[in-house]
Design an enzyme around this catalytic site. Structure first.
Site, PDB file in Angstrom:
ATOM      1  N   HIS A 129      28.520  32.353  45.367  1.00 24.68           N
ATOM      2  CA  HIS A 129      28.249  33.021  46.749  1.00 24.68           C
ATOM      3  C   HIS A 129      27.876  34.397  46.809  1.00 24.68           C
ATOM      4  O   HIS A 129      27.622  34.957  45.980  1.00 24.68           O
ATOM      5  CB  HIS A 129      29.952  32.875  47.173  1.00 24.68           C
ATOM      6  CG  HIS A 129      30.578  33.994  46.435  1.00 24.68           C
ATOM      7  ND1 HIS A 129      31.171  33.985  45.117  1.00 24.68           N
ATOM      8  CD2 HIS A 129      31.008  35.002  46.935  1.00 24.68           C
ATOM      9  CE1 HIS A 129      31.740  35.099  44.936  1.00 24.68           C
ATOM     10  NE2 HIS A 129      31.857  35.782  45.752  1.00 24.68           N
ATOM     11  N   ASP A 131      28.676  37.772  49.183  1.00 21.95           N
ATOM     12  CA  ASP A 131      29.854  38.233  49.868  1.00 21.95           C
ATOM     13  C   ASP A 131      29.776  37.968  51.406  1.00 21.95           C
ATOM     14  O   ASP A 131      28.959  38.335  51.912  1.00 21.95           O
ATOM     15  CB  ASP A 131      29.988  39.703  49.790  1.00 21.95           C
ATOM     16  CG  ASP A 131      30.356  39.821  48.091  1.00 21.95           C
ATOM     17  OD1 ASP A 131      31.084  39.140  47.622  1.00 21.95           O
ATOM     18  OD2 ASP A 131      30.189  40.882  47.714  1.00 21.95           O
ATOM     19  N   HIS A 280      26.308  35.432  43.483  1.00 24.03           N
ATOM     20  CA  HIS A 280      27.021  35.489  42.165  1.00 24.03           C
ATOM     21  C   HIS A 280      27.999  34.800  41.882  1.00 24.03           C
ATOM     22  O   HIS A 280      28.641  33.983  42.903  1.00 24.03           O
ATOM     23  CB  HIS A 280      27.489  37.221  42.249  1.00 24.03           C
ATOM     24  CG  HIS A 280      28.563  37.548  43.211  1.00 24.03           C
ATOM     25  ND1 HIS A 280      28.041  37.817  44.522  1.00 24.03           N
ATOM     26  CD2 HIS A 280      29.729  37.672  43.364  1.00 24.03           C
ATOM     27  CE1 HIS A 280      29.169  38.383  45.100  1.00 24.03           C
ATOM     28  NE2 HIS A 280      30.202  38.026  44.352  1.00 24.03           N
ATOM     29  N   ARG A 297      35.798  47.255  44.916  1.00 21.67           N
ATOM     30  CA  ARG A 297      34.369  46.812  45.445  1.00 21.67           C
ATOM     31  C   ARG A 297      34.471  47.720  46.864  1.00 21.67           C
ATOM     32  O   ARG A 297      35.392  47.736  47.548  1.00 21.67           O
ATOM     33  CB  ARG A 297      34.190  45.582  45.642  1.00 21.67           C
ATOM     34  CG  ARG A 297      34.806  44.779  46.917  1.00 21.67           C
ATOM     35  CD  ARG A 297      34.026  43.395  46.957  1.00 21.67           C
ATOM     36  NE  ARG A 297      34.894  42.794  48.042  1.00 21.67           N
ATOM     37  CZ  ARG A 297      34.580  41.330  48.317  1.00 21.67           C
ATOM     38  NH1 ARG A 297      33.604  40.622  47.773  1.00 21.67           N
ATOM     39  NH2 ARG A 297      35.226  40.866  49.659  1.00 21.67           N
TER      40      ARG A 297
END
Length: 324
Positions: A129, A131, A280, A297
């Site tokens: 996917h 983000d 990723h 993150r």
């Protein structure tokens, strides 16, 4: 800037900060930079260009705290302020999301974490996917730092979607240039028998957009195969069987080993990737190890994707530009 060549690899260096590629099509390690300290404009420019060129860059041995993480992100864009986070994410830093929050998600809906993951990632490609790909304006970039990692396992893998597009044959590139696809939150989730609280949650909180299947990168001008395994519902304008076959072929193209890089995390490692040109795969090989994996993150606000024909993405439900 100086350029050295060692063992066939190009290295770029500014003020003691060096960029060294680690794989043929994606990924570079940057050494000599203290991300918690002041970065001069030349170093910021070097990092920015490395992210655009190599799609994901890695730093080791960094000593960032939450404030430093947010300050670093601001050197490269506008950090996303998240409206909802889990209980593990740090108070006072709404830009920072702690990935250990994900361990809570299954429990909210009556499932152990392993079952929740299994129902979401029931095919080999499903976990890939970018983000927040179902949003009308997916983040431009993500900066992820490792606080605690297991002694083994837990690596992350990225794929270069610009290289994947370039690797298609010319007739296939011409075909997919004109296609669009619906990206939707919760695609492919396998419901539990009977009442499923997560299905009810998805129905109440739908997010969906129609994006070009090939987007034009707003900074590099590259054409990017805008696919992923987690959010992509179907290619519009074709039948569902045709869509399924096309998506399987394109996803398999995108994750060919020559278009990927895998990173072994250590405490203090930082990965900074272009969310517009990569997807990723979060790891699932460490849950049995019995050791914590705590990552933080910060995402940078992105723009509405634009296709080869110049048309932007269209929101379907639950999303509008800039509103989180």
């Amino acid at each position: 800037m100086t350029t050295d060549r060692t063992a066939g690899e190009a290295a770029e260096r500014v003020a003691g900060v060096e960029v060294r590629p680690v794989a043929g099509n994606i990924g570079a390690e940057i050494t000599g930079a203290d991300l918690a300290g002041p970065l001069d404009e030349a170093v910021v420019a070097l990092i920015r260009q490395a992210v655009l060129r190599w799609k994901v860059v890695f730093f080791r041995g960094q000593r960032l705290d939450h404030a430093g993480h947010v300050a670093l992100a601001r050197r490269f864009g506008d950090p996303v302020v998240l409206g909802r986070r889990g209980s593990v994410s740090p108070a006072g830093f709404p830009e920072v999301e702690t990935t250990a929050d994900r361990l809570e998600l299954g429990g909210r809906f009556g499932m152990e974490h392993a079952e929740w993951l299994d129902r979401r990632r029931h095919t080999l490609l499903r976990g890939w996917h970018c983000d927040h790909g179902a949003r009308i304006d997916p983040p431009a970039a993500t900066i992820l730092r490792a606080e605690t990692v297991p002694p083994y396992g837990g690596d992350t893998t990225w794929a270069n979607l610009a290289a994947a597009y370039a690797g298609l044959s010319a007739p296939v590139r011409a075909f997919v240039d004109g296609l669009r696809a619906e990206h939707r939150l919760g695609v492919g989730y396998q419901p539990r028998p009977g009442d499923d609280a997560y299905v009810r949650h998805l129905l109440d909180h739908q997010v969906a957009s129609v994006h070009p299947l090939v987007r034009v990168h707003p900074e590099t001008g590259e054409r990017v195969l805008f696919v992923n395994g987690y959010y992509l519902e179907r290619i519009t304008g074709v039948s569902r069987p045709e869509s399924a076959a096309l998506l399987e072929m394109l996803l398999e193209q995108a994750v060919r080993p020559e278009y990927t890089v895998r990173f072994r995390w250590e405490p203090g490692s930082v990965a900074f990737w272009d969310n517009r040109a990569t997807m990723h795969l979060a790891p699932s090989d460490h849950t049995h190890v019995g050791a914590a994996r705590i990552m933080h993150r910060v995402m940078l606000a992105g723009e509405v994707p634009v296709g080869v024909d110049g048309r932007p993405s269209q929101a379907v439900v639950g999303t509008e530009p800039g509103r989180w």
